[in-house]
Design a protein around this motif. Structure first.
Motif, PDB file in Angstrom:
ATOM      1  N   ARG A 234      57.988  65.928  27.611  1.00  0.00           N
ATOM      2  CA  ARG A 234      58.379  66.913  28.618  1.00  0.00           C
ATOM      3  C   ARG A 234      59.884  66.829  28.901  1.00  0.00           C
ATOM      4  NH1 ARG A 234      60.395  69.977  31.328  1.00  0.00           N
ATOM      5  NH2 ARG A 234      59.953  70.755  33.414  1.00  0.00           N
TER       6      ARG A 234
ATOM      7  N   PHE B  73      62.080  64.582  33.390  1.00  0.00           N
ATOM      8  CA  PHE B  73      62.853  65.757  32.996  1.00  0.00           C
ATOM      9  C   PHE B  73      64.327  65.587  33.368  1.00  0.00           C
ATOM     10  CE2 PHE B  73      63.894  70.354  34.263  1.00  0.00           C
ATOM     11  CZ  PHE B  73      64.439  70.625  33.023  1.00  0.00           C
TER      12      PHE B  73
ATOM     13  N   SER C  80      61.898  68.131  25.611  1.00  0.00           N
ATOM     14  CA  SER C  80      61.723  69.579  25.418  1.00  0.00           C
ATOM     15  C   SER C  80      62.339  70.359  26.580  1.00  0.00           C
ATOM     16  CB  SER C  80      60.242  69.925  25.270  1.00  0.00           C
ATOM     17  OG  SER C  80      59.509  69.534  26.420  1.00  0.00           O
ATOM     18  N   GLY C  81      62.233  69.812  27.788  1.00  0.00           N
ATOM     19  CA  GLY C  81      62.844  70.471  28.938  1.00  0.00           C
ATOM     20  C   GLY C  81      64.357  70.534  28.819  1.00  0.00           C
TER      21      GLY C  81
ATOM     22  N   GLN D 299      61.990  73.833  40.069  1.00  0.00           N
ATOM     23  CA  GLN D 299      61.267  72.957  39.156  1.00  0.00           C
ATOM     24  C   GLN D 299      60.063  72.323  39.836  1.00  0.00           C
ATOM     25  OE1 GLN D 299      62.750  72.992  35.954  1.00  0.00           O
ATOM     26  NE2 GLN D 299      60.654  72.416  35.487  1.00  0.00           N
TER      27      GLN D 299
ATOM     28  N   SER E  30      53.433  70.600  27.740  1.00  0.00           N
ATOM     29  CA  SER E  30      53.300  69.181  28.083  1.00  0.00           C
ATOM     30  C   SER E  30      52.959  68.994  29.557  1.00  0.00           C
ATOM     31  CB  SER E  30      54.580  68.420  27.729  1.00  0.00           C
ATOM     32  OG  SER E  30      55.700  68.955  28.419  1.00  0.00           O
TER      33      SER E  30
ATOM     34  N   ALA F 154      57.900  72.235  27.025  1.00  0.00           N
ATOM     35  CA  ALA F 154      57.873  71.735  28.402  1.00  0.00           C
ATOM     36  C   ALA F 154      56.647  72.251  29.151  1.00  0.00           C
ATOM     37  CB  ALA F 154      59.159  72.151  29.121  1.00  0.00           C
TER      38      ALA F 154
ATOM     39  N   THR G 126      56.325  72.986  38.468  1.00  0.00           N
ATOM     40  CA  THR G 126      55.476  71.859  38.063  1.00  0.00           C
ATOM     41  C   THR G 126      54.142  71.892  38.793  1.00  0.00           C
ATOM     42  OG1 THR G 126      57.427  70.494  37.604  1.00  0.00           O
ATOM     43  CG2 THR G 126      55.336  69.352  37.923  1.00  0.00           C
TER      44      THR G 126
END
Length: 364
Positions: free
Chosen positions: A118, A247, A121-122, A289, A230, A227, A293
């Motif tokens: 995560r 992240f 990729s983030g 974020q 995951s 992201a 999430t």
């Protein structure tokens, strides 16, 4: 097909979806421990509402980044990432220490590999977006990022064994159409004027710079897809602040290394506007974020990613309120299509939980 068949979502250890004890009954697809004073619609669609709310702050953050790029000297994307994610990292760690969340730095066992994925990729997703904003308008950069929901839906089906309904597919296609009507990318609408004042586009990008920006945006789409997927795979096996800590940590470290490797100079504040914009990027990014999430932990990636299209609507509204830009008829039509599509998904489909306790609504 339930995504419980996927090994990526196998539950091991603590479940952060049951950290608050409430009484209630469990039914298939229903909410567990639903509080009596919470409307059923809100409880059943909490994930989607979190995601839609996050898009307001993402739109605000993108406008702040674009305004930073218009300053002299412009702030490089990697420096913006370091500052923004450094603020997020500090906020996350302080929150977990104060509230007593276990394993605040390394995360819980069983999902640490997914947390690392995560984080990496983030970073790719964030870096791709910020780099593209250097040579693309906010509208053009945003319309390219909306390839992410389509890619995420495919990833969710293949990797997490999640279903993808006809309603979600049709809503996704119509939402993308609405985004195009609002953004009006030049390769489709050559004669249409820009929707943001020219003062934020002090330099005309060359064809090569624009091509590089589009390539960076595509890297960002791949990163954002990883992201989103995951986060959904992690689910409630990690606290939302665990997800955000990994992240922000990876983004801060990798962006700092990038500045050193490519010898990118640090631009220091020269005015209060500079400092204010950078602070706004950090605060808006942290709130966005967090909400994203929380939402993705409660939704399938195919359904949840549909709510991302609402960001374009918020961008149009903010441009009207802040910059005085009057939306065109096409923008109004596109906004109507996006809102109608999102409403169809929220009303017509119901989230498919990874496992029973995932429908537990956390109010914090």
């Amino acid at each position: 097909m339930s995504n419980s068949e996927s090994p990526l979502t196998h539950t091991v250890g603590h479940n952060y979806g049951s950290t608050q004890s409430t009484s209630g009954t469990s039914q298939d697809g229903g909410a567990i421990g639903r509080r009596p004073n919470v409307p059923g619609f809100v409880a059943n669609n909490a994930g989607m509402l979190y995601i839609i709310s996050s898009q307001f702050f993402f739109a605000s953050m993108n406008l702040s980044v674009k305004m930073l790029n218009s300053l002299e000297p412009p702030v490089h994307a990697l420096e913006v990432i370091v500052v923004r994610m450094g603020i997020t990292l500090i906020c996350c760690v302080i929150y977990m220490i104060v509230t007593g969340v276990s394993d605040p730095i390394i995360g819980p066992k069983g999902v640490r590999t997914l947390l690392i994925i995560r984080g990496i990729s983030g970073f790719l997703g964030l870096c791709g977006l910020y780099l593209s904003l250097q040579y693309l308008s906010v509208a053009d950069a945003t319309v390219l990022t909306f390839l992410t929901p389509l890619a995420t839906a495919v990833a969710g089906c293949l990797l997490l064994k999640e279903g993808y309904s006809v309603t979600q597919g049709v809503a996704g296609v119509f939402s993308l159409l609405g985004v195009v009507l609002i953004a009006r990318p030049p390769f489709l609408f050559n004669s249409m004027p820009a929707v943001i004042p020219d003062r934020y586009y002090l330099q005309e990008a060359t064809p090569m710079q624009r091509l590089m920006a589009v390539g960076a945006s595509m890297i960002g789409v791949v990163g954002a897809t990883g992201a989103y997927t995951s986060i959904r795979a992690i689910g409630k096996r990690a606290h939302p602040m665990h997800v955000m800590t990994f992240f922000s940590l990876w983004c801060t470290v990798m962006a700092s290394l990038g500045m050193v490797i490519f010898n990118i100079p640090v631009v220091y504040p020269r005015s209060w506007q500079w400092s204010l914009l950078l602070l706004m990027v950090g605060v808006f990014g942290f709130v966005a974020q967090t909400l994203l999430t929380l939402g993705l932990q409660r939704e399938t990636v195919s359904r949840g990613s549909t709510g991302v299209y609402v960001q374009m609507l918020f961008a149009v509204v903010l441009e009207r309120l802040i910059f005085g830009v009057v939306p065109s008829l096409l923008s109004v039509l596109g906004a109507t299509i996006i809102m109608s599509s999102a409403l169809c998904v929220v009303v017509g489909d119901h989230p498919v939980p990874l496992h029973d306790s995932f429908t537990h609504l956390i109010i914090s």
